[in-house]
Design a protein around this motif. Structure first.
Motif, short mmCIF file in Angstrom:
data_model
loop_
_atom_site.label_atom_id
_atom_site.label_comp_id
_atom_site.label_asym_id
_atom_site.label_seq_id
_atom_site.Cartn_x
_atom_site.Cartn_y
_atom_site.Cartn_z
N MET A 1 38.18 -36.08 38.83
CA MET A 1 36.71 -36.70 39.20
C MET A 1 36.43 -38.02 38.78
O MET A 1 36.95 -38.66 37.79
N LEU A 2 35.88 -38.70 39.66
CA LEU A 2 35.77 -40.29 39.56
C LEU A 2 34.50 -40.35 39.24
O LEU A 2 33.25 -40.04 39.76
N GLU A 3 34.34 -41.31 38.08
CA GLU A 3 32.94 -41.46 37.37
C GLU A 3 32.50 -43.28 37.64
O GLU A 3 33.67 -43.84 37.51
N HIS A 4 31.48 -43.16 37.82
CA HIS A 4 30.95 -44.51 38.08
C HIS A 4 29.63 -44.86 37.19
O HIS A 4 28.70 -43.96 37.03
N PHE A 5 29.65 -45.84 36.64
CA PHE A 5 28.53 -46.33 35.78
C PHE A 5 27.52 -46.84 36.56
O PHE A 5 27.70 -47.92 37.42
N ILE A 6 26.15 -46.77 36.70
CA ILE A 6 25.20 -47.12 37.50
C ILE A 6 23.99 -47.74 36.34
O ILE A 6 23.59 -46.90 35.95
N GLY A 7 23.61 -49.10 36.56
CA GLY A 7 22.58 -49.48 35.66
C GLY A 7 22.24 -50.62 36.02
O GLY A 7 22.81 -51.28 37.06
#
Length: 107
Positions: A1-7
């Motif tokens: 699973m690829l995780e992306h930080f959104i902020g």
């Protein structure tokens, strides 16, 4: 699973950041725009949303940039960072401003 930080990333000190967005349901279709402004500490300055009627997403994005900058400048803010998912709307605004009203500086 690829995780992306959104902020949200704050602007440099002594600047405010204007985050804008516009959308349309269809091309053309019912459209709306909105923006929010925060300072370098993340403190809320102001925000707005507006229904624009029938139009395109680009028109809505352009309106959000224009109205947001107008509100900022009327409040005395001069050092502004604009963030949008439409580079075309932001660059078009500044090109038109320069073409019709002379030289400008973008920080």
């Amino acid at each position: 699973m690829l995780e992306h930080f959104i902020g949200w990333k704050p602007p440099p000190s002594r600047m405010v950041k204007l985050n804008v967005d516009g959308s349309a349901k269809g091309t053309p279709g019912d459209s709306a725009a909105g923006a929010l402004c925060r300072d370098a500490n993340g403190t809320w300055c102001f925000g707005f949303t507006v229904r624009l009627g029938v139009g395109t997403a680009l028109r809505a994005e352009f309106f959000a940039v224009w109205k947001g900058l107008q509100l900022l400048w009327n409040r005395g803010f001069k050092w502004v960072q604009v963030e949008s998912d439409s580079q075309l709307a932001v660059l078009s605004y500044f090109w038109i401003k320069r073409y019709f009203w002379g030289t400008y500086f973008v920080g």
